[in-house]
Design a protein around this motif. Structure first.
Motif, PDB file in Angstrom:
ATOM      1  N   ILE A 394       0.825  -1.206   0.000  1.00 35.98           N
ATOM      2  CA  ILE A 394       0.000   0.000   0.000  1.00 35.98           C
ATOM      3  C   ILE A 394       0.863   1.263   0.000  1.00 35.98           C
ATOM      4  CG2 ILE A 394      -0.298   0.087   2.530  1.00 35.98           C
ATOM      5  CD1 ILE A 394      -3.183   1.159   1.871  1.00 35.98           C
ATOM      6  N   ASP A 395       2.013   1.192   0.650  1.00 38.44           N
ATOM      7  CA  ASP A 395       2.914   2.347   0.650  1.00 38.44           C
ATOM      8  C   ASP A 395       3.323   2.726  -0.773  1.00 38.44           C
ATOM      9  OD1 ASP A 395       3.027   2.830   3.377  1.00 38.44           O
ATOM     10  OD2 ASP A 395       5.218   2.951   3.400  1.00 38.44           O
ATOM     11  N   ALA A 396       3.741   1.731  -1.520  1.00 40.52           N
ATOM     12  CA  ALA A 396       4.183   1.997  -2.891  1.00 40.52           C
ATOM     13  C   ALA A 396       3.004   2.384  -3.768  1.00 40.52           C
ATOM     14  CB  ALA A 396       4.893   0.771  -3.451  1.00 40.52           C
ATOM     15  N   ASP A 397       1.831   1.832  -3.455  1.00 45.99           N
ATOM     16  CA  ASP A 397       0.639   2.170  -4.228  1.00 45.99           C
ATOM     17  C   ASP A 397       0.332   3.669  -4.113  1.00 45.99           C
ATOM     18  OD1 ASP A 397       0.506  -0.568  -4.662  1.00 45.99           O
ATOM     19  OD2 ASP A 397      -0.944  -0.906  -3.057  1.00 45.99           O
ATOM     20  N   ILE A 398       0.470   4.164  -2.896  1.00 46.14           N
ATOM     21  CA  ILE A 398       0.205   5.582  -2.665  1.00 46.14           C
ATOM     22  C   ILE A 398       1.233   6.437  -3.396  1.00 46.14           C
ATOM     23  CG2 ILE A 398       0.209   7.386  -0.881  1.00 46.14           C
ATOM     24  CD1 ILE A 398      -1.093   5.224   0.984  1.00 46.14           C
ATOM     25  N   ALA A 399       2.490   6.045  -3.311  1.00 42.74           N
ATOM     26  CA  ALA A 399       3.537   6.803  -4.015  1.00 42.74           C
ATOM     27  C   ALA A 399       3.301   6.764  -5.521  1.00 42.74           C
ATOM     28  CB  ALA A 399       4.908   6.220  -3.675  1.00 42.74           C
ATOM     29  N   THR A 466       5.168  -6.411  -5.052  1.00 41.89           N
ATOM     30  CA  THR A 466       5.664  -5.569  -3.961  1.00 41.89           C
ATOM     31  C   THR A 466       7.055  -5.037  -4.283  1.00 41.89           C
ATOM     32  OG1 THR A 466       4.380  -6.893  -2.405  1.00 41.89           O
ATOM     33  CG2 THR A 466       6.122  -5.521  -1.477  1.00 41.89           C
ATOM     34  N   ASN A 467       7.923  -5.937  -4.723  1.00 43.59           N
ATOM     35  CA  ASN A 467       9.297  -5.507  -5.007  1.00 43.59           C
ATOM     36  C   ASN A 467       9.335  -4.506  -6.165  1.00 43.59           C
ATOM     37  OD1 ASN A 467       9.715  -7.552  -3.164  1.00 43.59           O
ATOM     38  ND2 ASN A 467      11.554  -8.335  -4.170  1.00 43.59           N
ATOM     39  N   ARG A 468       8.553  -4.788  -7.197  1.00 39.09           N
ATOM     40  CA  ARG A 468       8.544  -3.901  -8.361  1.00 39.09           C
ATOM     41  C   ARG A 468       8.033  -2.516  -7.977  1.00 39.09           C
ATOM     42  NH1 ARG A 468       9.716  -1.132 -11.172  1.00 39.09           N
ATOM     43  NH2 ARG A 468       9.607  -0.821 -13.409  1.00 39.09           N
ATOM     44  N   MET A 469       6.993  -2.510  -7.174  1.00 36.89           N
ATOM     45  CA  MET A 469       6.396  -1.246  -6.755  1.00 36.89           C
ATOM     46  C   MET A 469       7.312  -0.501  -5.781  1.00 36.89           C
ATOM     47  SD  MET A 469       3.501  -0.645  -8.256  1.00 36.89           S
ATOM     48  CE  MET A 469       2.429   0.360  -7.201  1.00 36.89           C
ATOM     49  N   SER A 475      12.550   4.942  -6.572  1.00 33.73           N
ATOM     50  CA  SER A 475      13.079   5.730  -7.700  1.00 33.73           C
ATOM     51  C   SER A 475      12.448   7.121  -7.764  1.00 33.73           C
ATOM     52  CB  SER A 475      12.833   5.000  -9.020  1.00 33.73           C
ATOM     53  OG  SER A 475      11.489   5.169  -9.444  1.00 33.73           O
ATOM     54  N   LEU A 476      11.274   7.264  -7.188  1.00 32.28           N
ATOM     55  CA  LEU A 476      10.565   8.541  -7.293  1.00 32.28           C
ATOM     56  C   LEU A 476      11.211   9.643  -6.460  1.00 32.28           C
ATOM     57  CD1 LEU A 476       6.854   7.297  -7.250  1.00 32.28           C
ATOM     58  CD2 LEU A 476       8.184   8.089  -9.218  1.00 32.28           C
ATOM     59  N   VAL A 477      12.007   9.254  -5.474  1.00 31.50           N
ATOM     60  CA  VAL A 477      12.626  10.273  -4.623  1.00 31.50           C
ATOM     61  C   VAL A 477      13.529  11.176  -5.452  1.00 31.50           C
ATOM     62  CG1 VAL A 477      14.162  10.666  -2.670  1.00 31.50           C
ATOM     63  CG2 VAL A 477      12.430   8.860  -2.552  1.00 31.50           C
TER      64      VAL A 477
END
Lengths: 734, 734
Positions: A394-399, A466-469, A475-477
């Protein structure tokens, strides 16, 4: 806009079961929803759902452990606003009702219903009900009743009220998708002749909600005498105030019925202007598509304090909780149809950052934030962590959704105020949560004991999705730090994001491990999935689906069986990254072991099928997705709409048939219209431009309807649309 | 037997904390236990634990799913039999007590205690309490109180009663090791002058338990006047009847105090005759070893209807449930000290076969039986399946214990009537539960989504312990089918065990996969354990152990950290199968990642250390194990003794120091006495022979005390002991 396509009426349905229809014909405005409860049912204590209005209750565990979610959060059951009590002169009640007609006009948001009512003497009258909900007038709901004689021709007495705290029965259920906690509220009310106003207050969360019921015609609420000699109309206005910690000035101005109605009509006119959609050849699927969009607009919170719950405002299933559905299905939809809603949904997450930072630390990660898997107030409310908290993705989903919204809008102010912090805090979580491992001399960054989207597989290592996300999240940082730098922002400093951290996170991006199975030539769902025996599908009777209601989790988990798209969901999100031949293999492999017991699955399979130009599979998946609630094919539409799938069916068209995907600097399309359709057209927004995309069996056309222009890529060619060049058509060669 | 070694008194303890002492000085007889509750505490509603006397209550889950255990089972709290109410002439109560002396004579089973009592005026009297429990007179308990003047010299009034249904408070706890359900019982009692008899009945299980309280001297139970001029003694007899569905003839014959006492004395005389043990150089460890044995004998059910609960009868921790501890720790102990008890413990499992067959089917396996992870009545009572039902290994543990018992006794009648069915039904479960998988061209039989003994790692594939034990379980079918054949039994036919099934199961034995890590040269705890990051031990403060109370299960599970011996437990059981150099590596590797938060761990590590001749590690592990409860080193002896570890400490000596292991046709010994001990001696039974084993720093001697003889292997030589050749000594060369 063809009017007929926007009208949903009873003809549409084979199954007119009342509990399903109450969901389907619900009206809402992001703040509150009114289920289409039978108005002749006084004893009903539910039917009105206020977004984010919830109470808590202690979660009892058979066996408790450290860090478990401590409290249920459950949307409060508020009695239906639609009920009315009607007596004949001699005192017998008209307590039976037969629905004769029901039309939802999605172009205006007005619901019209015709009933024949019967009293215990077998006498009948006719009743027509018109109802609508304010949209910019978000606190208001109007309902009008017209009465006409049937076999009964005398006067009637009508009473309109709203009764709280009827006997509340807790329903025991093994079905984790239902509401589990039913609550009582305290009500302080003031009854006047033609109005009733009250403030209800939850027991534990102490949230106040002002409610007003007012006769539109200043008539008595109780025992008002109506003559049936001529058709007689009475109207009521309901106010559903904002959720408050302390009540103050609940209703400053009370609109009249016409104002509410006009507001609804104008909202829908503007909304469809930006999102109209038409499918030739299938009025049914066309209507269903519009219906799904209609309900999405109705469901999503618009105030930054609430979000889009799994059932929208159409039911209390999943207790009114917000899940990852919002980000992975809802946000792309709203980013292209109503970006302000997308923005506010993400601001809701921003407002949960403090709770999420605390949660990360409870889960043993001392930096960053971990968002609650299911929640209303930002705290974890999942009472079953293997299919709850373990869904760290869910963390990566939000990002991902933050990034999606930005790509669709270039809303720099949002990134500055909210987006960067969301991206950074989630990335920091991944960095603290993962660990380096050396396998065959290769140093790789791994994530252990997680659950991916597929809830039929739990607590595994290196779930591909999960890993891909997480990799993308990390990478978005750098991406957004660069954007902020370009915008001369001080934000990175404020967030204590140093160059060293950026470099470190960016190195981690490269190191994140993605499980790949060489034998099968596909990404592996996780480290162990492909080693498990395949579920014995041939020994599973049809009535044993969904599996979760018929098998112990241990039984389900030990097999290779997926509830929903997992690896393929990542493939959909990262369109074009995986070679087509591998995607073919993955589709074929995972489709065989996926039950699609989750409503989130079919649309994604449809999109991948579209990309693979598997026209029948695309069409069938789309049909399954777009009709899911209207045909109640999952059997639980009674509990509320499957909101993620509503968006999924739109994505099937836009990301599937039209192959739309969002790149950093342009909007990309690939042509995949199934042969079952000759023509399809939809509107969408991109960078403040209003576009119309038309697909025919041999061409794709992109038109700029409004706006200054944008870049688009069709197949492999990039075009620029602007005031000079408003339309581009590419002929398809198959 | 040295008398002093068998006496446990207060001098032994640094910590004389009352709640711990009540556990440690508890008396029991396999049927019921009496905690050493302070007698001057009328309001206590617990302290008497009847084996298998339980009630049920619905398990509430935060989120429920198919096949979850539906009911708690909880041993009933019965008020202490030890309390007494004493008043001075003016009506002030002696409600303060100071314990001055307490001696448990383990040679006789008699507990003697001296108290100084004080009333609110500060006046004191002296009280001595002697208590004992019948052993073959298993329904009886005796207690005598002697009073003498202190600063108070007048008469006193004493009242002896047993009061049920005092205010029961439910204690909320995050600690899954505590009792979770407190129940009310109905009591129908008859009060007479010198006796009180009642039948208590549980609410849900409807189990009746007759209880009798009788004055030994036919004196009034209430307000009996005792003169302190001379030391005055009063005695009481308690009857704790059998658990019945309908009460009939609860107490046919009531023994007097002397008979109960004599019964206790004679039981312990006979028991120690077969199991005496002495360790030179350390009276403390010697006494602790004897104490642990004493409590084991007290704890185990002896009637085939009850078993050995995790806390014995010394407390209500773990709700009085029976776990795998019984089989893996208890059975080897009893097989060599009191084989009749071992036999009955296994018959208890046999009596649970029907429930277990049903459970297998609920878990998706249509043949065989799956035993409940924790239970009293045979039904699963674990409310947390990842560390409950997922511990499928209990099936193999039971089969292993059947085989162990047979190897120790050659009890063919047992195999015919009970053992074969237990072995077959568990083997059938494994066959149905596992699946073939092909890895690198190798077809292998695997077990997925299981939890091994280590509860800090859950839901993994191919847990070494589980696979190894399942393999053995499967292999036992052919072994015992052959034995039955040789005995001309029809049992295999009755169990529908065909030659084809035997061949099939035997092929599966060969195919069971055992995970091995080539890099590290050790068996891998499971498919994923060694790939996880190692728990950050350096960042874990001491007070954060046991981890389970301070970290979310998700946090614990994602690291390489073990609560207890897992791979090494299998290595202990299959002594000699793994090369010593590999065993060294495994010990070193797993020791570093094991917290020993489970009381079941240290003894096993000690045994492996002994086999590796690591004398200090052996000695330290033994010390930790043997003193665990007496020093309350796990901090929760208050909830009851750690019964598995009691047996573990005995196994440390017998299987560790003396390297005893049981082979099909002989008893094997290896010499591993730690250098800290100069001499050690113990008795044990083997094939109806009574043996004495003596170890000194340079020799091992096996003596045949009683019986017709047996074969033994010391190091690599096989000897035969018989009436001609009663002793064999082997000199040790190190």
């Amino acid at each position: 806009m063809k009017t007929k396509e926007y009208q949903l009426n009873l003809d549409f349905f084979d199954n007119k079961q009342e509990d399903t229809q109450k969901t389907i014909f619900s009206l809402a405005n992001g703040h509150f929803g009114v289920e289409a409860i039978n108005p002749i049912n006084e004893s009903i204590n539910y039917g009105t759902n206020v977004n984010g209005y919830f109470d808590t209750g202690e979660i009892t565990y058979g066996e408790k452990a450290f860090g478990y979610a401590s409290e249920h959060q459950t949307i409060v059951n508020i009695p239906s606003l639609r009920t009315i009590y009607i007596q004949s002169l001699n005192g017998t009640t008209f307590d039976k009702s037969m629905l004769k007609e029901r039309t939802l006009d999605m172009k205006t948001g007005i619901l019209t219903e015709k009933f024949v009512l019967e009293n215990s003497s077998g006498e009948t009258i006719q009743m027509e009900v018109t109802s609508f909900v304010g949209q910019s007038l978000k606190n208001w709901y109007g309902i009008e009743y017209s009465f006409a004689a049937g076999t009964y021709v005398d006067d009637i007495y009508i009473t309109k009220n709203i009764i709280f705290n009827r006997d509340i029965k807790q329903v025991e259920t093994d079905d984790p998708r239902k509401q589990s906690l039913v609550q009582k509220v305290t009500v302080i009310g003031e009854q006047e002749q033609d109005s009733y106003s009250c403030v209800i207050k939850t027991q534990n969360t102490n949230l106040s909600l002002p409610i007003l019921l007012k006769s539109a015609d200043e008539i008595n609420l109780s025992n008002y005498k109506v003559s049936l000699k001529k058709m007689s109309k009475v109207g009521y206005i309901f106010g559903i105030g904002d959720i408050q910690e302390n009540v103050k000035n609940p209703f400053l101005q009370i609109p009249n019925l016409d104002e509410i109605k006009a507001d609804s009509i104008s909202f829908w006119k503007n909304t469809w202007e930006n999102s109209a959609l038409s499918i030739d050849d299938s009025p049914k699927l066309n209507k269903a598509s519009l219906y799904n969009m209609f309900q999405l607009f109705q469901s999503a919170g618009r105030d930054g304090k609430t979000s889009l719950s799994a059932k929208g405002l159409s039911g209390t299933g999943y207790e009114g909780h917000y899940f990852w559905d919002t980000e992975m299905y809802g946000i792309p939809y709203f980013a292209h149809t109503s970006p302000g809603i997308a923005r506010n949904l993400l601001i809701y997450r921003f407002n949960c950052l403090d709770q999420s930072r605390k949660r990360a630390s409870e889960l043993g990660v001392d930096k960053g934030a971990l968002f609650a898997w299911r929640t209303i107030n930002g705290l974890e409310a999942s009472a079953y962590y293997p299919a709850g908290t373990a869904q760290y993705h869910i963390d990566a989903d939000i990002a991902f959704a933050v990034d999606y919204y930005y790509k669709a809008t270039k809303d720099n102010e949002f990134i500055e105020k909210y987006g960067m912090e969301l991206i950074l805090e989630t990335a920091r979580f991944w960095k603290g949560f993962g660990d380096y491992n050396t396998v065959d001399g290769q140093r790789q960054f791994e994530f252990h004991t997680v659950t991916g989207p597929d809830e039929y597989t739990a607590l595994v290592d290196n779930n591909y999705y999960t890993n891909r996300m997480a990799k993308y999240n990390l990478s978005l940082v750098k991406k957004y730090a660069d954007i902020l730098k370009k915008n001369n922002s001080n934000k990175t400093k404020e967030l204590k994001l140093t160059d060293e951290e950026i470099i470190d996170l960016d190195q981690t991006v490269k190191d994140v491990y993605l499980p790949y199975n060489t034998d099968k030539g596909i990404y592996a769902q996780d480290d162990s999935f492909l080693q498990k025996p395949v579920w014995p599908f041939d020994k599973t009777p049809k009535e044993n689906y969904p599996l979760l209601l018929h098998y112990h989790p241990l039984t389900i988990y030990r097999y290779q069986v997926a509830k929903q798209a997992d690896t393929l969901l990542a493939e959909y999100l990262f369109a074009g990254e995986t070679p087509v031949d591998q995607l073919e293999r993955e589709y074929d492999y995972y489709d065989k072991v996926t039950t699609h017991d989750s409503s989130l699955s079919k649309s994604i399979y449809g999109i991948i099928a579209a990309r693979l130009n598997r026209t029948d599979e695309t069409y069938n998946a789309f049909k399954d997705s777009v009709l899911m609630d209207l045909e109640n094919s999952h059997g639980n539409t009674d509990d509320g709409l499957h909101v993620a799938n509503l968006a999924g069916s739109w994505l099937s068209i836009v990301a599937g048939f039209a192959g739309m995907s969002l790149c950093d600097d342009y909007l990309s399309f690939e042509y995949h219209l199934p042969k079952q359709f000759s023509k399809l057209k939809f509107r969408m927004l991109y960078l403040n431009n209003l576009l119309e995309i038309s697909l025919s069996q041999n061409s794709i056309t992109i038109s700029l309807i409004k706006g200054t222009g944008f870049k688009t890529k069709i197949s492999d060619t990039i075009y620029e649309l602007n005031s000079e060049n408003k339309k581009i058509t590419q002929v398809v060669t198959k």
